[in-house]
Structure formats: C-alpha cells, structure tokens
Design an enzyme around this catalytic site. Sequence first.
Site: not given
Length: 408
Positions: A52, A73, A80-81, A83-84, A141, A200, A366
């Site tokens: 992000g 990295d 899902s990454n 989005q940002r 993060d 996040c 969860c």
Amino acid sequence: MTTATLEPVTELPRLTNEEVARYSRHLILPEVGYEGQQKLKAAKVLCVGTGGLGAPLALYLAAAGVGTLGLVDFDTVDASNLQRQVIHSTATVGKLKVDSAEIMLKGLNPNLNVIKFNTMLTSANAMEIFKDFDIIADGTDNFQTRYLVNDACVLSGNKPNAYGSIFRFEGQASVFATEEGPCYRCLYPEPPPPGLVPSCAEGGVLGILPGLVGIIQATEVIKLILGIGDSLIGRLLLVDALGMNFRTLKLRKNPDCPVCGTHPTVTALIDYDQFCGIPKPTTTGPLEVAKDQNVTGSIVDGIRQITVQELKRRQDAQENFFLLDVREPHEYPIANLGAPLIPVGSLESRISEVLVPKDAEIVVHCRSGARSQKAAVILRNHGFTHVENLAGGILEWADKIDPSMPKY
C-alpha cells in the site's frame, strides 16, 4: 524545522535530451533546476515493501527521476491488494510483487534502474541490502520490521528512514534515524503487546489512505535528496482522512535511546520477533499430518491450532463441539460458517453468552486466525479448558474446503 541534505556526490551524471524534456517541469523550478535533477538521477533509494505505501512511493520517485530504486518484498500479488496497491494490476495477480512493480515502474520511466530483492528483510540480510542506498523508505506493515528498518538505518551510519504507517482512516509520517533527529525507538521505545494493534488485513484500510501517506513519504525523500524545504525530521505528521485533518507533533532525540542515544546498548541487529513478543509455534506430542501435509496439533501461546480439514472432518462426523465466530458484524454477510457471532472486542463483557460448560470443546474462528487466537486466550483465561483456534480462518476454509466462498 530541519533541513537535511545527503552527502554530496562528487560528479553528478549529465541529463540526456530526453531526460531534459521529461523533467522540464522540475528544471524550471529554481529549487530543483538542472543540478537538482542531476542529484535525483544520482540518488539510490530503497523501498522496503511494494504494498500500500510502497506502491505510490515507488511510482512517484520513479516519475520524479530518482535514478536507482531498490525494492524489497517476498510476497506475490493477490486480487485483494488491488484496492490500494496501485503499482500492481489484474494482469500481474500471482506474480512476485517485485516483478510486478518493476513492470509498472519501467513502463513509467524506462531510464530507471530497478534493483530487486525478492526476500523477507531480516536481521541477517538488512545491513547488506541497505549498504548501497542513500535513503531507506519504510513501507512495512508490522512492528518487528519497523524496528528492524530503524535499527539498520542507525547502525548503517544514520541513513535517513522515510517512515509511514497506516490503519483504517489514519496515518503517520516522519523521517527517522538521521544525525540531527530522533529514531523510531525514540518515539516508540517498546512495541505494543502482540495482537493489540490489528493489521490492515484484520482491521481494514481506506484504499486511498496509503496513497496519501506514501506520497508524503516520497515528498520527504525528494526533499532530502535535493536538500530543500523543511523536513519531517523531529516531527510526526498525523493524518486523519475522515476529518481531513493534519496535525504535527514535535519529537526529540532521546539521549537514553538504546540505539541512537549517547550510550547505545543495541549495537547489532537483534531478534525482532522476540523483541515484539511474537510467539514461536511449539508442539506437544506427535503431530497429526493429513494426506495433503496440513498440520494440526501445534500449540501457540497455550492454544491448540486445528486445520480447516480437521474442522470439516468433525462437522461431517457430527462431533459435539461449539464453533464461535469472533469477527465484526459487518463481516458476517460477506462469508460465514454459520457459527454464532461475538466480536473479539466485546468477548470479555459478553462471556456469559458462551452457553456451554467450561470443559466443552470450543473452536474459535475469524477471518485469518489472528483475532480468533486472541479470543481463544480470553476464553481460556475465563476458565474454558478445551479451546482451539482455527488456523487460517475463513480464508483457509475458502482455499481448502469451499472454493465458492468469497475471500476478502
């Protein structure tokens, strides 16, 4: 306010005619000019993370003409990454993030030199990776890597650390680890207890927020390279995207800081998982290994971990156990296993709603297994003696048991 500059480069590279045209809007700024653009071309910046924060950070540094960008990295691009993490695309889902980022960066600026480190940053490799770069930009993060980046910057001779962090609708930015200013440990001497601050992935983040904070980081990097403006050295910028408020707190160097203080006690990189209280999984007794090599039976912080395959087996066998969902109510409609819902944040006050005997078998789940681990500990502390955590949570269930279930 603090203005910091990098060590001068003895011979700056000349700009080609193509580069003069590309950077013309910089060249006509008196604060940048031809020499400033040469400094950018000569600069070497390491981006720790291409997620992000690293996405906008790397994109704008490449566009600005920073000559060499290092990318650290070890992850791959997931849908899902997107989005940002705007440096990646639908076409690169499944690719290594460093490779995906290079495609976008070189497409934006073919003059850029990209150095890729497809690895997790660790105490064993950080000093070697950092040594050839002028500035380190921290787009990580998690707390253990933030402390690692900070300490490596200080121990590398006070390499500036352009720091940013984000959560939900809020962000922070500063410049740490310089000779003149404080380091990350001066602000946060001790990490928070494990699980207190959700990631996040667990707590969510507004997609535009890392763009906002990442661009602030890029701005600080460029100012450091050019030696212009007032740096965030000695200041912490707080960003509230919902209220669109920006506040600045003054920071001071801590003379007793164990890393950058007058009598440092941390003179080499340490075990940052241990420092941040991240438990190492242990096992008791023989492991039960399924045919597909998924392991159940490991113990984390006193809580037995079970796989989704084991949960499915128990359900099919109609064994007697209580399944509890500890996510938030707004997550339940996205995907669920049909279990009663008590969010982990209210579990302490609603413990009376767990209507099973203290010796009953309870499985907690969860989204990914982090919050349910915390909830399992709460249940154990309230006297429930047979509590287990579903490792991987809903995400693992969707991967291994029900591919039709949406992943979020």
